[in-house]
Design a protein around this motif. Structure first.
Motif, PDB file in Angstrom:
ATOM      1  N   VAL A 105       0.834  -1.208   0.000  1.00 31.30           N
ATOM      2  CA  VAL A 105       0.000   0.000   0.000  1.00 31.30           C
ATOM      3  C   VAL A 105       0.872   1.262   0.000  1.00 31.30           C
ATOM      4  N   ASP A 106       2.138   1.087  -0.421  1.00 37.55           N
ATOM      5  CA  ASP A 106       3.066   2.215  -0.583  1.00 37.55           C
ATOM      6  C   ASP A 106       3.298   2.984   0.720  1.00 37.55           C
ATOM      7  N   LEU A 107       3.489   2.234   1.804  1.00 36.40           N
ATOM      8  CA  LEU A 107       3.775   2.838   3.095  1.00 36.40           C
ATOM      9  C   LEU A 107       5.266   2.763   3.414  1.00 36.40           C
ATOM     10  N   VAL A 108       5.807   3.824   3.938  1.00 35.27           N
ATOM     11  CA  VAL A 108       7.145   3.823   4.517  1.00 35.27           C
ATOM     12  C   VAL A 108       6.962   3.984   6.019  1.00 35.27           C
ATOM     13  N   VAL A 109       7.401   2.968   6.786  1.00 37.33           N
ATOM     14  CA  VAL A 109       7.106   2.942   8.216  1.00 37.33           C
ATOM     15  C   VAL A 109       8.385   2.990   9.041  1.00 37.33           C
ATOM     16  N   ASP A 110       8.216   3.252  10.320  1.00 36.73           N
ATOM     17  CA  ASP A 110       9.321   3.358  11.279  1.00 36.73           C
ATOM     18  C   ASP A 110       9.620   1.986  11.873  1.00 36.73           C
ATOM     19  N   PRO A 111      10.700   1.311  11.433  1.00 38.10           N
ATOM     20  CA  PRO A 111      10.961  -0.053  11.917  1.00 38.10           C
ATOM     21  C   PRO A 111      11.419  -0.104  13.370  1.00 38.10           C
ATOM     22  N   GLU A 112      12.187   0.872  13.819  1.00 41.27           N
ATOM     23  CA  GLU A 112      12.653   0.855  15.200  1.00 41.27           C
ATOM     24  C   GLU A 112      11.488   1.065  16.168  1.00 41.27           C
ATOM     25  N   GLY A 113      10.615   1.994  15.838  1.00 39.57           N
ATOM     26  CA  GLY A 113       9.446   2.206  16.677  1.00 39.57           C
ATOM     27  C   GLY A 113       8.544   0.992  16.713  1.00 39.57           C
ATOM     28  N   TRP A 114       8.460   0.288  15.580  1.00 39.40           N
ATOM     29  CA  TRP A 114       7.682  -0.951  15.495  1.00 39.40           C
ATOM     30  C   TRP A 114       8.180  -1.966  16.515  1.00 39.40           C
ATOM     31  N   ASN A 157      -8.842  -4.555  18.837  1.00 41.64           N
ATOM     32  CA  ASN A 157      -7.716  -4.902  19.707  1.00 41.64           C
ATOM     33  C   ASN A 157      -6.963  -3.663  20.156  1.00 41.64           C
ATOM     34  N   LEU A 158      -6.659  -2.793  19.198  1.00 41.01           N
ATOM     35  CA  LEU A 158      -5.835  -1.620  19.484  1.00 41.01           C
ATOM     36  C   LEU A 158      -6.518  -0.636  20.420  1.00 41.01           C
ATOM     37  N   PRO A 173       1.048   1.305  23.259  1.00 40.84           N
ATOM     38  CA  PRO A 173       2.246   1.595  22.449  1.00 40.84           C
ATOM     39  C   PRO A 173       2.082   1.204  20.981  1.00 40.84           C
ATOM     40  N   VAL A 174       1.453   0.075  20.744  1.00 43.11           N
ATOM     41  CA  VAL A 174       1.253  -0.383  19.367  1.00 43.11           C
ATOM     42  C   VAL A 174       0.213   0.491  18.671  1.00 43.11           C
ATOM     43  N   ALA A 175      -0.854   0.847  19.384  1.00 46.28           N
ATOM     44  CA  ALA A 175      -1.869   1.731  18.805  1.00 46.28           C
ATOM     45  C   ALA A 175      -1.263   3.064  18.402  1.00 46.28           C
ATOM     46  N   ASP A 176      -0.364   3.586  19.239  1.00 45.53           N
ATOM     47  CA  ASP A 176       0.296   4.854  18.909  1.00 45.53           C
ATOM     48  C   ASP A 176       1.148   4.710  17.650  1.00 45.53           C
ATOM     49  N   TRP A 177       1.830   3.569  17.510  1.00 40.11           N
ATOM     50  CA  TRP A 177       2.653   3.346  16.307  1.00 40.11           C
ATOM     51  C   TRP A 177       1.767   3.325  15.062  1.00 40.11           C
ATOM     52  N   PHE A 178       0.665   2.597  15.123  1.00 41.68           N
ATOM     53  CA  PHE A 178      -0.235   2.526  13.970  1.00 41.68           C
ATOM     54  C   PHE A 178      -0.793   3.907  13.639  1.00 41.68           C
TER      55      PHE A 178
END
Length: 337
Positions: free
Chosen positions: A160-169, A306-307, A314-319
């Protein structure tokens, strides 16, 4: 096992010799539904008797776990298909035929009542959790959970053409997974326990639930298979039914800390649903299997629920920071795929 109506599936060339060597010479081999793995299934018919032939290419699938877990479940008095013959080198397994009364299609057709079947399925999990786990069963631990959720940034994000933050993940998930990755005690987790992997049999009690697709079983948290059953990627399970069945399981299993158990359940749900989003995308991109894509919005619906739980903050904030709303369920339309 129910036919999928696709006559184009051709049995492996060594199947007739395998069948002949095991008393099924000249039997008719008919296609049955495959699954998301490399395994394929066929019904073998010979003068009024039937069996199921599993074709599991040895370079991609190992028959040993299926045979071991089937034997373990059978020893506990649960219904797993009996093995008639095996060719490990050729990747063939001849199994007891449980028939065509797969629960998912029966529910969709309105031929069975939903609540009683789910209640039996919940009771089965509670009984299974009371039993010792096979000593050599690998753990469903942090390493496995990290690897599974890694399918989301690996496959879903680029689709879906997303660039995400791997460390935060990693940081966000580690913060929540620690409480479910090393449960005490561990139970046998079937991992793909849902109504499309249960067949209704003409048997009494819990034996009426014929179990399928358990070869990936691990030793882990007792809430995982509840998530698999009650947040089913293939059919809508209402929040009302989900809550009712969770209460029933808690009563059956004697769970005292209901709030803690629900937090664990939501964490496991987020982990599983995130994994499924990645798996379904991989099946499309790598394997050309598009049939799973229409299920993505449903899985997103479960994940959003779930989120919303405080344990997933923490996961909800990342999403929220990395996956805009239009890249979630809304991304999976006919025009976008």
């Amino acid at each position: 096992m129910a036919p999928n109506g696709t006559g184009a599936m051709i049995p492996p060339p060594h199947a007739p010799a395998f069948l002949a060597a095991n008393g099924w010479a000249g039997a008719t081999i008919l296609p049955l539904a495959g699954d998301a793995s490399f395994r394929r299934y066929f019904r073998v018919v010979d003068h009024g008797r039937t069996a199921v032939l599993m074709d599991a290419p040895p370079e991609q699938e190992d028959l040993t776990p299926f045979l071991a877990i089937a034997a373990h479940l059978g020893a506990l008095g649960l219904s797993s298909p009996q093995s008639y013959a095996v060719d490990r080198a050729g990747g063939l397994l001849l199994l007891e035929d449980f028939g065509d009364r797969l629960v998912g299609p029966l529910l969709r057709a309105g031929e069975e009542a939903e609540a009683p079947i789910y209640r039996d399925a919940i009771t089965l999990l509670a009984r299974l959790a009371e039993q010792p786990v096979p000593a050599d069963l690998p753990p469903y631990d942090m390493a496995v959970m990290r690897r599974e959720i890694g399918l989301f940034p690996e496959w879903y994000a680029p689709a879906v053409d997303l660039v995400v933050d791997p460390e935060g993940w990693t940081t966000a998930w580690d913060a929540v997974l620690r409480r479910v990755a090393a449960p005490v005690p561990r139970v046998l987790v079937l991992r793909d326990y849902h109504v499309d992997n249960i067949i209704l049999l003409d048997r009494d009690g819990l034996e009426r639930l014929g179990l399928l697709d358990f070869q990936d079983a691990l030793a882990g948290h007792r809430g995982y298979d509840l998530v698999s059953l009650l947040q089913d990627a293939r059919r809508d399970v209402s929040p009302q039914l989900e809550a009712e069945m969770l209460d029933a399981y808690a009563a059956d299993a004697g769970i005292a800390d209901l709030n803690g158990f629900r937090a664990d359940y939501e964490i496991l749900g987020a982990q599983r649903n995130t994994k499924i989003l990645g798996i379904f995308t991989r099946l499309w991109k790598r394997d050309g299997k598009r049939t799973y894509l229409p299920m993505q919005p449903r899985v997103w619906g479960y994940l959003e629920r779930n989120l919303a739980h405080p344990a997933l903050a923490p996961v909800a904030d990342w999403f929220a920071a990395n996956v805009p709303a239009e890249m979630r369920a809304a991304a999976w339309t006919e025009t976008s795929v």
